[in-house]
Scaffold this motif. Structure first.
Motif, mmCIF file in Angstrom:
data_model
loop_
_atom_site.group_PDB
_atom_site.id
_atom_site.type_symbol
_atom_site.label_atom_id
_atom_site.label_comp_id
_atom_site.label_asym_id
_atom_site.label_seq_id
_atom_site.Cartn_x
_atom_site.Cartn_y
_atom_site.Cartn_z
ATOM 1 N N ARG A 188 0.789 -1.208 0.062
ATOM 2 C CA ARG A 188 -0.091 -0.077 0.018
ATOM 3 C C ARG A 188 1.010 1.251 -0.036
ATOM 4 N N ALA A 189 1.850 1.216 0.670
ATOM 5 C CA ALA A 189 2.988 2.492 0.899
ATOM 6 C C ALA A 189 3.730 2.780 -0.635
ATOM 7 N N GLY A 190 3.912 1.460 -1.186
ATOM 8 C CA GLY A 190 4.395 1.581 -2.350
ATOM 9 C C GLY A 190 3.459 2.228 -3.564
ATOM 10 N N ILE A 191 2.345 1.680 -3.474
ATOM 11 C CA ILE A 191 1.350 1.895 -4.584
ATOM 12 C C ILE A 191 1.053 3.475 -4.321
ATOM 13 N N ARG A 192 0.826 3.852 -3.100
ATOM 14 C CA ARG A 192 0.508 5.273 -2.916
ATOM 15 C C ARG A 192 1.691 6.263 -3.453
ATOM 16 N N ALA A 193 2.848 5.964 -3.111
ATOM 17 C CA ALA A 193 4.356 6.915 -3.386
ATOM 18 C C ALA A 193 4.277 6.614 -5.059
ATOM 19 N N ASP A 203 -6.050 3.775 -7.530
ATOM 20 C CA ASP A 203 -6.893 3.122 -8.115
ATOM 21 C C ASP A 203 -6.349 2.568 -9.815
ATOM 22 N N GLU A 204 -5.923 3.554 -10.301
ATOM 23 C CA GLU A 204 -5.246 3.536 -11.639
ATOM 24 C C GLU A 204 -4.081 2.763 -11.645
ATOM 25 N N PHE A 205 -3.255 3.107 -10.516
ATOM 26 C CA PHE A 205 -1.848 2.467 -10.577
ATOM 27 C C PHE A 205 -2.234 0.797 -10.431
ATOM 28 N N THR A 206 -2.982 0.643 -9.349
ATOM 29 C CA THR A 206 -3.401 -0.553 -9.022
ATOM 30 C C THR A 206 -3.962 -1.516 -10.175
#
Length: 248
Positions: A188-193, A203-206
């Motif tokens: 979650r931290a990586g996706i956010r950054a 959401d797009e990145f995920t």
């Protein structure tokens, strides 16, 4: 090891995320599971929700935890999932303390637990699964020393397997490298950054990550891995939402 019934299993880092899913999956397969983590409340919730899972509130980083719990439980299966969430940021915004956080947690855990397993030693035929990260393969420029720490865990596992083979201990040590997933604090931290750095929504990145690893997928994959014939094992596997694939 084709039958898990009664198999003594320690899952270190089992209070949440993938570690929790792994503990649940091994118990469902019949193993005698002890879940280890620092926080008492989520461990108690895990044990209440899944009858038969034992718990140990302990810090995996502390010097004596590994040898104490290995001596107490003599696990036939040891799964090491514990680690710290990296401090996210560009290199020039980090301090040495924030950059090196995962060296003092993740690397130390791998060193302490594998050293204790070899020194005990665990019984012949025992299986150790060490969770590293896909960052060890691809790098992670926004997480400081995280990628290097996860690569060093992989090296420690390889060195430990060489020692097991040389000394005839017959302990199998496998490194698993999960892809980024929102089903865990680190992911979650990586996706956010990385979403923020790319000017995208989380959401797009995920969505672009493809099939996501869930705790259930991780648990099923680890049970299958431990059930497999040690002679067929590769030293390391990539874990995705589609399961494990060997790294060669």
């Amino acid at each position: 090891m084709n039958e898990m019934s009664g198999t003594s299993t320690l899952v270190v880092g089992a209070s949440r995320g993938l570690g929790r899913g792994i503990a649940i999956a091994f118990r469902a397969a019949g193993a005698d599971v002890v879940a280890v983590a620092r926080r008492a409340a989520p461990l108690a919730e895990l044990a209440a929700a899944h009858r038969g899972i034992g718990i140990e509130v302990a810090d995996a980083v502390e010097e004596d935890t590994a040898s104490r719990l290995i001596d107490r439980y003599r696990p036939q299966v040891l799964v090491l999932v514990a680690g710290a969430a990296p401090v996210m940021g560009d290199l020039h915004h980090l301090t040495w303390e924030t950059f090196s956080a995962n060296w003092h947690s993740d690397v130390r855990i791998a060193f302490a637990w594998l050293r204790a397993a070899l020194a005990a030693p665990l019984a012949p035929g025992s299986r150790i699964v060490l969770f590293s990260s896909g960052a060890a393969l691809n790098g992670s420029p926004l997480s400081g020393g995280y990628a290097g720490a996860k690569a060093t865990q992989w090296f420690i596992a390889q060195y430990s397997q060489q020692l097991s083979d040389t000394d005839g201990l017959k302990i199998s040590i496998t490194t698993v490298m999960p892809r980024m997933t929102p089903h865990g604090e680190v992911g979650r931290a990586g996706i956010r950054a990385y979403a923020q750095a790319g000017g995208r929504s989380e959401d797009e990145f995920t969505r672009d990550l493809g099939p996501l690893i869930t705790p259930q997928i991780a648990g099923a994959a680890m049970v299958d891995l431990v059930r497999s014939d040690p002679a067929t094992l590769e030293p390391a596997y990539l874990l995705t939402g589609s399961g494990c694939s060997p790294l060669r």
